[in-house]
Design an enzyme around this catalytic site. Sequence first.
Site, short mmCIF file in Angstrom:
data_model
loop_
_atom_site.label_atom_id
_atom_site.label_comp_id
_atom_site.label_asym_id
_atom_site.label_seq_id
_atom_site.Cartn_x
_atom_site.Cartn_y
_atom_site.Cartn_z
N ARG A 164 0.85 -1.18 0.00
CA ARG A 164 0.00 0.00 0.00
C ARG A 164 0.89 1.23 0.00
O ARG A 164 2.02 1.19 0.52
CB ARG A 164 -0.89 0.02 1.25
CG ARG A 164 -2.06 -0.94 1.20
CD ARG A 164 -3.12 -0.46 0.22
NE ARG A 164 -4.30 -1.32 0.18
CZ ARG A 164 -4.51 -2.24 -0.77
NH1 ARG A 164 -3.66 -2.42 -1.74
NH2 ARG A 164 -5.61 -2.96 -0.75
N HIS A 176 -1.12 0.76 -9.70
CA HIS A 176 -1.95 -0.19 -8.94
C HIS A 176 -2.52 -1.29 -9.85
O HIS A 176 -3.73 -1.53 -9.88
CB HIS A 176 -3.08 0.53 -8.21
CG HIS A 176 -3.52 -0.19 -6.96
ND1 HIS A 176 -3.84 0.45 -5.79
CD2 HIS A 176 -3.70 -1.51 -6.71
CE1 HIS A 176 -4.19 -0.44 -4.87
NE2 HIS A 176 -4.11 -1.64 -5.41
C1 OXD Z 1 -5.88 -5.64 -3.44
C2 OXD Z 1 -5.39 -4.65 -4.38
O1 OXD Z 1 -5.96 -5.36 -2.24
O2 OXD Z 1 -5.53 -4.83 -5.59
O3 OXD Z 1 -6.19 -6.75 -3.87
O4 OXD Z 1 -4.83 -3.64 -3.96
#
Ligand code: OXD
Length: 318
Positions: free
Chosen positions: A231, A279
Amino acid sequence: LSLAAEIHILTCNLPLSYIAALRTQAPNIVVHRATDAGELGEEARKTILAALVWGMPPHRLHLLPKLALVQGMGAGVDRLLTPGTVPEHVPIARISNELQGVAMTEYVLLHVLRQHRSLQAAFDRHQRREWGGPDSGYVGTRVIGVMGLGEIGRRVCRSAAAIGFQVRGLSRTQKAVEGVQCFDPGSFDRFLEGCQHLVCLLPLTPETGGILNSRTFDRLAMGAFLINAGRGAHLVEADLIPALDSGRLGGATLDVLVDEPPPAGHTFWSDSRILLTGHSAAASYLAAEDVAPQIAGNLGRVAAGLVPRDLVDRRKGY
Ligand code: OXD
């Protein structure tokens, strides 16, 4: 399981392809769309059994007396665990699918090998019509540190070890993975010491936020490469450029950022040592049809009064 009965679900943004795929498994789902449960009429509120969530869930879920499941649509559930978001008594489930690990392995190996074999320099030599290239060094002398040894992290580690890299893994509790040297947080410094590639696949929790910082970077090998596919908030953004400038880091591949997408003026866009991949790391293979059976299974379970599967442990934070 009682998938023939009507099952009312709430979502704010679930794509239509997912609804269609779900209907092949649970033909009688009734979909309510709202960003705030308070927008629904009294009767509708009383019927909703589950909320299906990408990113942030609808507000005021506590207005739904029968809510028995909040189903996250990804592997990461950090945003569902923000206090006051999902009522305490409602179970939270996440997507767990082998394809996430396949896609993430491909992503990590792509970028580790790109860094190891200096792919950018090869493109540059080609541009200059220059033949030949440097010796990249034996793969067995290179150390990759993978942070996070869940299903996805373990698959990444095993694949990197199979190519011949020296692989270290870090997890909250000590794990054993064949061919991988495993560490727990008590030996974080030893885990980092001399790593040439650092890969973050951690869930975001109060313990892991900001873990990619200058102190961490200082323990890596000089010129190490960073890959963050966890993240955005794992990285202290302000520490990245100084680490690249000092040569401590040789480059960074970031799939995630705190602000997604980042503003056009964000310095990371214009720094050639940084690659932003938007992402996309683990999403690439997962289609609606791949996740529909898992979600429909959970809807059937809560409709039958059973506990859903792939539950998140709120205390651990993932
Ligand atoms: C997940 C993402 O949490 O794609 O799967 O970030």
